[in-house]
Design a protein around this motif. Structure first.
Motif, PDB file in Angstrom:
ATOM      1  N   ARG A  83      46.262  32.421  33.443  1.00  0.00           N
ATOM      2  CA  ARG A  83      45.990  31.087  34.002  1.00  0.00           C
ATOM      3  C   ARG A  83      47.193  30.158  33.805  1.00  0.00           C
ATOM      4  NH1 ARG A  83      41.909  30.111  31.438  1.00  0.00           N
ATOM      5  NH2 ARG A  83      40.349  30.743  32.964  1.00  0.00           N
ATOM      6  N   GLU A  84      47.742  30.193  32.583  1.00  0.00           N
ATOM      7  CA  GLU A  84      48.915  29.347  32.310  1.00  0.00           C
ATOM      8  C   GLU A  84      50.100  29.749  33.190  1.00  0.00           C
ATOM      9  OE1 GLU A  84      48.022  28.414  27.583  1.00  0.00           O
ATOM     10  OE2 GLU A  84      49.088  30.236  28.154  1.00  0.00           O
TER      11      GLU A  84
ATOM     12  N   SER B 150      52.387  18.969  40.424  1.00  0.00           N
ATOM     13  CA  SER B 150      50.996  19.414  40.343  1.00  0.00           C
ATOM     14  C   SER B 150      50.928  20.887  39.944  1.00  0.00           C
ATOM     15  CB  SER B 150      50.328  19.216  41.712  1.00  0.00           C
ATOM     16  OG  SER B 150      49.173  20.021  41.790  1.00  0.00           O
ATOM     17  N   SER B 151      49.882  21.235  39.187  1.00  0.00           N
ATOM     18  CA  SER B 151      49.725  22.629  38.779  1.00  0.00           C
ATOM     19  C   SER B 151      48.931  23.418  39.813  1.00  0.00           C
ATOM     20  CB  SER B 151      49.063  22.716  37.413  1.00  0.00           C
ATOM     21  OG  SER B 151      47.767  22.145  37.496  1.00  0.00           O
ATOM     22  N   ALA B 152      48.735  22.836  40.975  1.00  0.00           N
ATOM     23  CA  ALA B 152      48.105  23.579  42.075  1.00  0.00           C
ATOM     24  C   ALA B 152      49.071  23.585  43.248  1.00  0.00           C
ATOM     25  CB  ALA B 152      46.787  22.927  42.477  1.00  0.00           C
TER      26      ALA B 152
ATOM     27  N   GLU C 206      49.543  28.346  36.612  1.00  0.00           N
ATOM     28  CA  GLU C 206      49.784  26.902  36.672  1.00  0.00           C
ATOM     29  C   GLU C 206      51.281  26.578  36.650  1.00  0.00           C
ATOM     30  OE1 GLU C 206      45.516  25.699  34.636  1.00  0.00           O
ATOM     31  OE2 GLU C 206      47.366  25.377  33.481  1.00  0.00           O
ATOM     32  N   GLU C 207      52.029  27.295  35.805  1.00  0.00           N
ATOM     33  CA  GLU C 207      53.470  27.023  35.725  1.00  0.00           C
ATOM     34  C   GLU C 207      54.166  27.453  37.024  1.00  0.00           C
ATOM     35  OE1 GLU C 207      54.772  25.175  33.585  1.00  0.00           O
ATOM     36  OE2 GLU C 207      56.930  25.544  33.561  1.00  0.00           O
TER      37      GLU C 207
ATOM     38  N   ASP D 262      46.686  34.774  40.929  1.00  0.00           N
ATOM     39  CA  ASP D 262      45.413  34.155  41.343  1.00  0.00           C
ATOM     40  C   ASP D 262      44.259  35.163  41.353  1.00  0.00           C
ATOM     41  OD1 ASP D 262      47.827  33.053  42.621  1.00  0.00           O
ATOM     42  OD2 ASP D 262      46.493  31.496  43.423  1.00  0.00           O
TER      43      ASP D 262
ATOM     44  N   SER E 166      52.871  27.477  39.911  1.00  0.00           N
ATOM     45  CA  SER E 166      52.535  26.488  40.937  1.00  0.00           C
ATOM     46  C   SER E 166      53.397  25.232  40.781  1.00  0.00           C
ATOM     47  CB  SER E 166      51.053  26.122  40.847  1.00  0.00           C
ATOM     48  OG  SER E 166      50.283  27.297  41.008  1.00  0.00           O
ATOM     49  N   ARG E 167      53.620  24.819  39.525  1.00  0.00           N
ATOM     50  CA  ARG E 167      54.476  23.646  39.301  1.00  0.00           C
ATOM     51  C   ARG E 167      55.895  23.901  39.784  1.00  0.00           C
ATOM     52  NH1 ARG E 167      52.595  24.083  33.957  1.00  0.00           N
ATOM     53  NH2 ARG E 167      50.574  23.084  33.824  1.00  0.00           N
TER      54      ARG E 167
ATOM     55  N   TYR F 247      52.155  33.173  27.587  1.00  0.00           N
ATOM     56  CA  TYR F 247      51.469  32.640  28.760  1.00  0.00           C
ATOM     57  C   TYR F 247      50.263  33.508  29.065  1.00  0.00           C
ATOM     58  CZ  TYR F 247      55.404  29.676  30.307  1.00  0.00           C
ATOM     59  OH  TYR F 247      56.377  28.711  30.417  1.00  0.00           O
TER      60      TYR F 247
END
Ligand code: WT7
Length: 710
Positions: A164-165, A303-305, A168-169, A126, A171-172, A161
């Motif tokens: 950012r990707e 969710s990706s967050a 997101e992953e 992050d 977070s999922r 990756y």
């Protein structure tokens, strides 16, 4: 929280450029030349000045480093808190350090940044995304096969990756884990091949405050079950299977069987998340409904967050099992804040990777070992670096694979193990020299002492004589590199020596009765004061950790023997139990091995002591020859003469056994316990008498060793 603007990537404070005469035991080798060290030629290498113009370090000169080193030892609290402030802390700490290294004064403990709350996944991902670096590549994945055999199903594994990707992953995955009921403080077992999704799964655990236990995906179902049960894993992240070289490894079968074993022992694992690496029916996977879910299906719905779980600095981050000298493996426990600071700081200074200059890092270690934890997952990401994650092996499809990758990605920093270097060396230079390798800047070595012969080959053939070699000494327990040369101007490199301590590490040599030894000498390698990534415990057995590492009041005992030369450089001479006393002389088996490997026909050697009527012990040597070299009585004689002349008459090998293969663990460590028993027991020995051989990469090697006993 994610909205809060992160602090900039950290930068060490710069002090005046005053040159400092440093007079403690950690003194830089500033003089070129040789030093007679037990007859072994000792050369000091310095990269050319032009190298440092092109690849400047954060420190201008070794003396600049030593000023900081001195500060780190004299005032560790000021030193580490200054560095730690460059990371994101949701709540600032109140106390930088408290510790007890003295068993007679109470329980051993180390506590860094008490009162502080942070999250290592936030700092690794992050923070960089919020700083505008979201499009930078975090991972390139290099598959086992040059031509993808069959990429994954609907989920489709990504070949790269960005930060950012990755965020997101992660977070999922974190959301999926939460939906399985995994909570802060729960333990999750990971059994995955070396694909980018492995470090991402580790980060997903860390994001929600869960503790990861990565088990190298080459272990047997019993070894996996032992670890899952011991760590109390609530869920497992697994994979259908993978090809390693040309061999299919059906990983999920092992997981399935291990979970069965856990059930039989009363430890129920309720959930698994299964990455589809091979897809189709290649690995013949049958999921158990209600227990197992496919990664791509579960993450597609997630969710990706995912909000970050802020945890106290001493919140457990991971348990990693390392084999003890006897009995069951030890679950080494590391915590969050201190580990984060030291993994990041060592990566930054030892490798000197500059993401802004498109540097690309490759560490060939698996995340199943501490090297993968600190220098695939945490160190590089905490520094915003880009790296290649390599799923395969250096010998497939041919022995040029690493150099092919170096050219393909423009790899600037390579970190690998002496055993890999030696096995490539024995295949001949042409497999290396047919690739350009012009991107290389720094070469790293880890895992065991690198014998000077292999060092020189790595330096001259692989690095074309340009690149500094960082021979990094450390342990699962130290969490991060502890002794290593840094690629800094003026820091002389001596092949075979890990040289001087890293910032904050205060090594000492102790006598057998625990007395500190001064000056150039040899003894038990210990560390005098805590460092941020000190192991905190052996999971479930704090008493064992105190007995194993803190038997002398005031010191962490490493279990290694080392020599300190007149420049203050450390030379690891072998594990404390690998010392053989021959006619009253302490001989490090590693030294004899290095001497044998000096011979141009020798690829590798392993030396053990066996009882001898006159000398107390004598040396029994297993020697692996380079490809195309044949054993002969003449060669045997040459080797004996050569060791004798390098180390002294007392070190002359008594027995030489030609060994096309050595018994190695999957991490490449020679299992000396087995070699000792075979050497002493001879042809009459039974395989059953050799104890546990389940961690061997190839158990067949044992029969060959017994049959060839001399
Ligand atoms: C033991 C720790 C550190 C990550 C990989 C191994 C030996 C490690 C070196 C080196 C000489 C080394 C030591 C140490 N070792 N690196 N550069 N020079 N010896 O981690 O499995 O915990 O093993 O590996 O004997 O104690 P580990």
């Amino acid at each position: 929280h994610a909205m809060r603007s992160p602090p900039p990537l950290f930068d060490l404070p710069r002090f005046s450029s005053a040159r400092h005469a440093y007079s403690s035991t950690a003194r830089a080798a500033s003089v070129e030349g040789t030093e007679a060290s037990r007859g072994v030629e000792e050369v000091v290498f310095h990269p050319a000045d032009e190298y440092f113009q092109q690849v400047p370090h954060h420190y201008d000169h070794v003396e600049d480093y030593l000023v900081h080193y001195e500060k780190s030892i004299k005032d560790p609290e000021a030193f580490w808190s200054e560095i730690a402030r460059n990371f994101h802390w949701e709540t600032p700490w109140e106390e930088t350090l408290s510790y007890n290294f003295n068993r007679s004064a109470g329980p051993i403990h180390v506590r860094f940044f008490h009162g502080g709350e942070t999250n290592i996944a936030y700092n690794a991902l992050d923070r960089h995304v919020a700083a505008g670096l979201g499009d930078r590549i975090a991972f390139y994945t290099e598959r086992n096969d040059l031509e993808p055999i069959r990429e994954s199903g609907p989920g489709g594994l990504k070949d790269q990756y960005t930060y950012r990707e990755a965020l997101e992953e992660v977070s999922r995955i974190a959301n999926v884990l939460k939906s399985m009921g995994v909570k802060r403080g729960d333990t999750v077992g990971l059994f995955l091949p070396m694909v980018a999704e492995l470090p991402l799964a580790m980060l997903a655990c860390a994001r929600i405050g869960a503790v990861h236990t990565v088990v190298f995906a080459g272990f047997s179902k019993e070894a996996l079950a032992d670890r899952l049960c011991d760590a109390g894993c609530k869920a497992v992240i697994a994979c259908d299977g993978v090809f390693r070289g040309s061999k299919l490894i059906p990983l999920f079968h092992t997981v399935d069987a291990a979970i069965q074993l856990c059930n039989e022992r009363g430890h129920i694992i309720q959930h698994t998340l299964v990455l589809e690496r091979l897809g189709g029916d290649v690995a013949g996977v049958h999921l158990t409904p209600g227990r197992d879910v496919w990664w791509h299906e579960a993450t597609a719905k997630a969710s990706s967050a995912c909000p970050v779980e802020w945890v106290p600095s001493e919140h457990p981050l991971f348990i990693l099992y390392t084999s003890g000298s006897t009995g069951k493996p030890k679950g080494v426990l590391h915590t969050t804040g201190g580990y984060m600071i030291q993994a990041a700081t060592t990566f930054r200074h030892v490798f000197n990777v500059r993401p802004e200059k498109n540097d690309i890092f490759l560490c060939t270690a698996d995340c199943g070992w501490i090297t993968g934890h600190s220098y695939v997952t945490y160190g590089p990401l905490l520094n915003g670096a880009s790296q290649v994650v390599f799923e395969g092996v250096p010998s497939y499809p041919d022995v040029g694979r690493l150099w092919h990758m170096v050219d393909k990605y423009g790899i600037t920093h390579l970190y690998t193990a002496p055993t890999a270097i030696r096995s490539l060396m024995r295949e001949g230079d042409e497999h290396v020299t047919k690739y350009a390798r012009s991107s290389l800047k720094v070469l790293g070595s880890v895992g065991e002492p690198i014998n000077p012969e292999a060092w020189k080959w790595y330096h001259e053939v692989v690095g074309g004589g340009r690149c500094p070699i960082v021979d990094t000494w450390w342990q699962t327990e130290t969490g991060a590199i502890a002794i290593a040369p840094l690629p800094i101007k003026g820091w002389g490199q001596k092949p075979g020596s890990a040289s001087l301590p890293f910032l904050g590490i205060e090594p000492v040599l102790l006598s057998q009765d625990g007395k500190e030894l001064e000056g150039p000498t040899e003894g038990l390698l210990a560390i005098k004061s805590p460092w941020p990534s000190t192991l905190r415990s052996i999971y479930g057995d704090h008493e064992r950790m105190e007995q194993t590492y803190f038997s002398f009041d005031g010191y962490y005992l490493t279990g290694d023997n080392a020599r300190r030369d007149s420049d203050g450089y450390y030379w690891i001479t072998g594990r404390a139990d690998d010392v053989v006393i021959v006619s009253g002389h302490n001989l490090g088996t590693a030294e004899v091995e290095a001497a044998l490997a000096q011979h141009p026909n020798v690829a590798e050697a392993a030396v053990v002591g066996i009882p001898h009527d006159v000398k107390g012990n004598c040396l029994y040597c297993y020697v692996t020859l380079k490809a195309g070299q044949a054993p002969s009585p003449d060669l045997e004689k040459q080797l004996k003469v050569s060791v004798r002349s390098q180390l002294g008459a007392f070190a002359a090998p008594d027995f030489i056994q030609w060994a096309p293969n050595l018994p190695k663990t999957r991490s490449g460590k020679v299992m000396r316990r087995i070699l000792r028993k075979v050497a002493a027991g001879g042809k009459a020995i039974n395989v059953e008498d050799l104890g546990d051989t389940s961690t061997l990469a190839d158990p067949e090697v044992i029969k060959e060793l017994i049959a060839n006993h001399v």
